[in-house]
Design a protein around this motif. Structure first.
Motif, PDB file in Angstrom:
ATOM      1  N   PHE A  36       0.916  -1.298  -0.120  1.00  0.00           N
ATOM      2  CA  PHE A  36       0.498  -0.033   0.061  1.00  0.00           C
ATOM      3  C   PHE A  36       1.239   1.088  -0.179  1.00  0.00           C
ATOM      4  O   PHE A  36       0.931   2.280   0.250  1.00  0.00           O
ATOM      5  CB  PHE A  36      -0.857  -0.642   1.436  1.00  0.00           C
ATOM      6  CG  PHE A  36      -1.892  -1.275   1.445  1.00  0.00           C
ATOM      7  CD1 PHE A  36      -2.892  -1.039   0.359  1.00  0.00           C
ATOM      8  CD2 PHE A  36      -1.491  -1.812   2.111  1.00  0.00           C
ATOM      9  CE1 PHE A  36      -3.389  -2.621   0.416  1.00  0.00           C
ATOM     10  CE2 PHE A  36      -3.009  -3.220   2.219  1.00  0.00           C
ATOM     11  CZ  PHE A  36      -3.650  -3.357   1.585  1.00  0.00           C
ATOM     12  N   LEU A  37       2.138   1.118  -0.140  1.00  0.00           N
ATOM     13  CA  LEU A  37       3.227   2.519   0.271  1.00  0.00           C
ATOM     14  C   LEU A  37       3.190   3.312  -1.316  1.00  0.00           C
ATOM     15  O   LEU A  37       3.420   2.342  -2.298  1.00  0.00           O
ATOM     16  CB  LEU A  37       4.529   1.982   0.149  1.00  0.00           C
ATOM     17  CG  LEU A  37       5.940   2.709   0.242  1.00  0.00           C
ATOM     18  CD1 LEU A  37       5.049   3.840   1.798  1.00  0.00           C
ATOM     19  CD2 LEU A  37       6.932   2.739   1.127  1.00  0.00           C
ATOM     20  N   PHE A  38       2.418   4.194  -2.014  1.00  0.00           N
ATOM     21  CA  PHE A  38       2.780   4.278  -3.270  1.00  0.00           C
ATOM     22  C   PHE A  38       1.439   3.057  -4.276  1.00  0.00           C
ATOM     23  O   PHE A  38       0.339   2.638  -3.663  1.00  0.00           O
ATOM     24  CB  PHE A  38       3.509   5.121  -3.924  1.00  0.00           C
ATOM     25  CG  PHE A  38       4.131   6.008  -3.043  1.00  0.00           C
ATOM     26  CD1 PHE A  38       4.156   7.024  -3.122  1.00  0.00           C
ATOM     27  CD2 PHE A  38       5.766   5.595  -2.302  1.00  0.00           C
ATOM     28  CE1 PHE A  38       4.303   7.726  -2.028  1.00  0.00           C
ATOM     29  CE2 PHE A  38       5.999   6.497  -1.844  1.00  0.00           C
ATOM     30  CZ  PHE A  38       5.747   7.982  -1.683  1.00  0.00           C
ATOM     31  N   THR A  39       2.291   2.695  -5.502  1.00  0.00           N
ATOM     32  CA  THR A  39       1.877   2.282  -6.015  1.00  0.00           C
ATOM     33  C   THR A  39       1.786  -0.155  -5.187  1.00  0.00           C
ATOM     34  O   THR A  39       2.229  -0.544  -5.983  1.00  0.00           O
ATOM     35  CB  THR A  39       2.245   1.946  -7.392  1.00  0.00           C
ATOM     36  OG1 THR A  39       3.754   2.240  -7.503  1.00  0.00           O
ATOM     37  CG2 THR A  39       1.187   2.948  -7.764  1.00  0.00           C
ATOM     38  N   GLY A  40       3.400   0.854  -4.307  1.00  0.00           N
ATOM     39  CA  GLY A  40       3.644  -0.413  -3.500  1.00  0.00           C
ATOM     40  C   GLY A  40       4.744  -1.058  -4.365  1.00  0.00           C
ATOM     41  O   GLY A  40       5.167  -0.990  -5.401  1.00  0.00           O
ATOM     42  N   PHE A  41       5.858  -1.561  -2.840  1.00  0.00           N
ATOM     43  CA  PHE A  41       7.391  -2.014  -3.066  1.00  0.00           C
ATOM     44  C   PHE A  41       7.500  -3.304  -1.954  1.00  0.00           C
ATOM     45  O   PHE A  41       8.184  -2.958  -0.723  1.00  0.00           O
ATOM     46  CB  PHE A  41       7.885  -0.828  -3.124  1.00  0.00           C
ATOM     47  CG  PHE A  41       9.522  -0.622  -3.325  1.00  0.00           C
ATOM     48  CD1 PHE A  41       9.129  -1.355  -4.841  1.00  0.00           C
ATOM     49  CD2 PHE A  41       9.968  -1.495  -2.546  1.00  0.00           C
ATOM     50  CE1 PHE A  41      10.753  -1.194  -5.580  1.00  0.00           C
ATOM     51  CE2 PHE A  41      11.318  -1.654  -3.096  1.00  0.00           C
ATOM     52  CZ  PHE A  41      12.166  -1.677  -4.530  1.00  0.00           C
ATOM     53  N   PRO A  42       7.137  -4.345  -2.050  1.00  0.00           N
ATOM     54  CA  PRO A  42       7.627  -5.526  -1.495  1.00  0.00           C
ATOM     55  C   PRO A  42       8.421  -6.327  -1.838  1.00  0.00           C
ATOM     56  O   PRO A  42       8.450  -7.495  -1.706  1.00  0.00           O
ATOM     57  CB  PRO A  42       5.629  -6.187  -1.564  1.00  0.00           C
ATOM     58  CG  PRO A  42       5.076  -5.490  -3.286  1.00  0.00           C
ATOM     59  CD  PRO A  42       6.015  -4.774  -3.277  1.00  0.00           C
ATOM     60  N   TRP A  43       9.339  -5.703  -2.174  1.00  0.00           N
ATOM     61  CA  TRP A  43      10.729  -5.631  -2.533  1.00  0.00           C
ATOM     62  C   TRP A  43      11.347  -6.239  -1.223  1.00  0.00           C
ATOM     63  O   TRP A  43      11.116  -6.630   0.165  1.00  0.00           O
ATOM     64  CB  TRP A  43      11.261  -4.718  -3.060  1.00  0.00           C
ATOM     65  CG  TRP A  43      12.985  -5.212  -3.925  1.00  0.00           C
ATOM     66  CD1 TRP A  43      14.790  -6.195  -3.865  1.00  0.00           C
ATOM     67  CD2 TRP A  43      12.263  -5.520  -5.471  1.00  0.00           C
ATOM     68  NE1 TRP A  43      14.879  -6.480  -4.267  1.00  0.00           N
ATOM     69  CE2 TRP A  43      13.997  -6.278  -6.265  1.00  0.00           C
ATOM     70  CE3 TRP A  43      12.062  -5.378  -6.403  1.00  0.00           C
ATOM     71  CZ2 TRP A  43      14.072  -6.112  -6.969  1.00  0.00           C
ATOM     72  CZ3 TRP A  43      12.370  -4.911  -7.560  1.00  0.00           C
ATOM     73  CH2 TRP A  43      13.504  -5.833  -7.943  1.00  0.00           C
ATOM     74  N   ASN A  44      12.026  -8.135  -1.890  1.00  0.00           N
ATOM     75  CA  ASN A  44      13.001  -8.595   0.189  1.00  0.00           C
ATOM     76  C   ASN A  44      11.476  -9.259   1.323  1.00  0.00           C
ATOM     77  O   ASN A  44      12.608  -8.673   2.143  1.00  0.00           O
ATOM     78  CB  ASN A  44      14.008  -7.295  -0.284  1.00  0.00           C
ATOM     79  CG  ASN A  44      15.226  -7.831  -1.187  1.00  0.00           C
ATOM     80  OD1 ASN A  44      14.988  -8.381  -1.800  1.00  0.00           O
ATOM     81  ND2 ASN A  44      16.416  -6.570  -1.068  1.00  0.00           N
ATOM     82  N   PRO A  45      10.932 -10.039   1.065  1.00  0.00           N
ATOM     83  CA  PRO A  45      10.478 -10.098   1.676  1.00  0.00           C
ATOM     84  C   PRO A  45      11.542 -11.090   2.583  1.00  0.00           C
ATOM     85  O   PRO A  45      12.570 -11.916   1.760  1.00  0.00           O
ATOM     86  CB  PRO A  45       8.960 -10.356   1.581  1.00  0.00           C
ATOM     87  CG  PRO A  45       9.434 -11.083   0.019  1.00  0.00           C
ATOM     88  CD  PRO A  45      10.334  -9.968  -0.134  1.00  0.00           C
TER      89      PRO A  45
END
Length: 490
Positions: free
Chosen positions: A122-131
């Motif tokens: 939900f951060l801007f358009t999303g940035f779920p990098w490196n879970p």
């Protein structure tokens, strides 16, 4: 902050997993000994800042491609992105204080970490990098085995288990034995699933991955577009010739990377016909290109071109990269030379001969549970990308790890065409079928296996790790330490 930076060593491509229990333990100790919840939040923030600055160091390479204009961004590219992501690490540092020390606190911390980490979409358009779940994507057979639970709980579920295990080993010998038993069960499930799953009957096509290896400086300069186009034509001819020898009688499609065509493909009939002549024998050419709708809107697209050179299907990238493809509205000055427009959403192409394919452009593939439509399940996934921006760094390899994880989660094979690499394909259990290494031009034909029946995760998506995370938080808060008797106190 140093502990967070060291924790990044556990991520792809290094996979130094043993450092993670130590570094998360450091954060937990700081959080529980903090004088207030604000101090605990600050400790979590610093940890997150170190983790994401180290994990995203390669973002600086993208700035260096235009250093003459954006030289001032060089020292703040990675830390600036990490600054936006760091608050998510503050959430578990605060919430863990609601539970007693020991296992209750571990459960709350792990559930809160996973829940907050999932919120990065939900951060801007999303940035779920490196879970943190990506630490289990080890190369080879070991990674194939360890990734299989993602077919049920997704990468976020792997994150939850990883954090519980990393902090659980500090709770005594019984806890170590419990974590060891859980890990054995994990491995057993992975081995069982790899040996027991059966594909559906549909036979997927052969996909020729074409990797032109055009540097970002060449793409930006646009100095010799004809030579770039000719390079892709030549590589396509070579790949098609190999495919027809290795896989006689099977349908073939060839894939060019993101924006590989140096023009507007839908407006250039002659070039489309030239592409299909180079790919003679192919059922479709799947080409990355830009698209102009004639009203001032530009799209990052991939198009399916049939043997006659007609555009049979088109997909516009619907999830754009913040600060890369569009500029968030809160920035008062212009930092991008041009901005793209998002497409309408995920699509499934139903193309005769090669089945149902879901196209994904670049970083759209990092969104767990959002790569294929449930109402139109594809037979395979296609990812076209251009990682030339990030150089020969951890960035393209972390991106590739996401591609592999999506195959396991969805039970679908996936083919990835990358401009400078790494181009690769994975089967529906995450097993690598072949790759073209970084920085080499080439073409690689790969026969994609059949898809698997929909996985549990494909049916329910991120609802499963959300519920598991909430369950851990509630269980940890509800647990109370045992009361000692007065006689024992005396």
């Amino acid at each position: 902050m140093l502990a967070g930076a060291c924790a990044a060593l556990a991520l792809p491509p290094l996979y130094l997993v043993p450092v993670l229990p130590v570094m998360l333990f450091v954060l937990l100790r700081f959080a529980e000994s903090a004088r207030s919840w604000r101090a605990a939040a600050l400790y979590g923030f610093w940890f997150g800042l170190g983790l994401h600055t180290a994990g995203l160091y390669w973002l600086t390479n993208a700035i260096l491609t235009r250093v003459d204009t954006f030289w001032w961004v060089v020292p703040i590219a990675a830390p600036g992105c990490a600054l936006l992501l760091a608050p998510f690490a503050a959430v578990p540092a605060v919430l863990c204080r609601l539970a007693p020390s020991g296992w209750p606190r571990v459960l709350v911390f792990a559930g809160a970490w996973t829940f907050a980490d999932m919120g990065r979409v939900f951060l801007f358009t999303g940035f779920p990098w490196n879970p943190l779940g990506s630490i289990w994507e080890w190369p080879g057979r070991a990674g194939d085995v360890l990734m299989q639970p993602a077919s049920i709980v997704g990468v976020d579920g792997l994150t939850l288990f990883g954090v519980v295990a990393a902090l659980g080993v500090w709770q005594g010998w019984r806890a170590i034995a419990l974590v060891a038993c859980a890990f054995v069960a994990w491995v057993g499930f992975g081995i069982w699933r790899l040996d027991s799953v059966r594909p559906v009957s549909f036979v997927n096509p052969v996909v020729v991955l074409v990797q032109g290896n055009v540097s970002e400086s060449e793409k930006l300069a646009r100095s010799d577009l004809v030579a770039v186009f000719q390079r892709y034509l030549d590589l396509t001819r070579q790949g098609m010739a190999q495919a027809q020898v290795r896989y006689p009688g099977r349908a073939i499609a060839f894939a060019w990377p993101e924006t590989a065509f140096p023009g507007l493909l839908d407006e250039d009939t002659l070039d489309r016909q030239a592409i299909m002549r180079a790919g003679e024998g192919a059922t479709y050419g799947l080409i990355g290109t830009l698209r102009d709708d004639g009203r001032g809107h530009w799209f990052n697209s991939v198009m399916a071109v049939d043997p006659r050179g007609a555009v049979a299907a088109a997909y516009d990238k619907s999830t754009l990269v913040p600060f890369g493809e569009y500029q968030p509205a809160f920035i008062p000055f212009n930092i991008l030379p041009a901005q793209l427009t998002p497409g309408a959403g995920l699509k499934t192409w139903h193309l005769p001969g090669i089945g149902a394919v879901a196209p994904l452009v670049c970083y759209e593939v990092i969104f767990s549970g959002h790569v294929a439509r449930r109402d139109a399940r594809p037979d395979w996934l296609l990812n076209v990308t251009n990682d030339a921006w990030y150089g020969n760094s951890a960035g393209p390899r972390q991106h590739l790890a996401s591609v592999r994880m999506r195959a396991v989660e969805e039970g679908l094979p996936i083919a990835r065409a990358a401009n400078t690499g790494i181009s690769a394909a994975y089967g529906p259990t995450g097993h690598e079928l072949g790759r073209l290494g970084w920085g080499v031009p080439g073409s690689l034909p790969i026969g994609l296996p059949s898809p698997l029946p929909p996985t549990v995760f494909a049916r329910f998506g991120r609802l499963i790790p959300i519920l598991l995370s909430l369950l851990c938080i509630l269980a940890g808060i509800a647990m109370r330490p045992r009361k000692t008797s007065r006689l024992k106190n005396y």
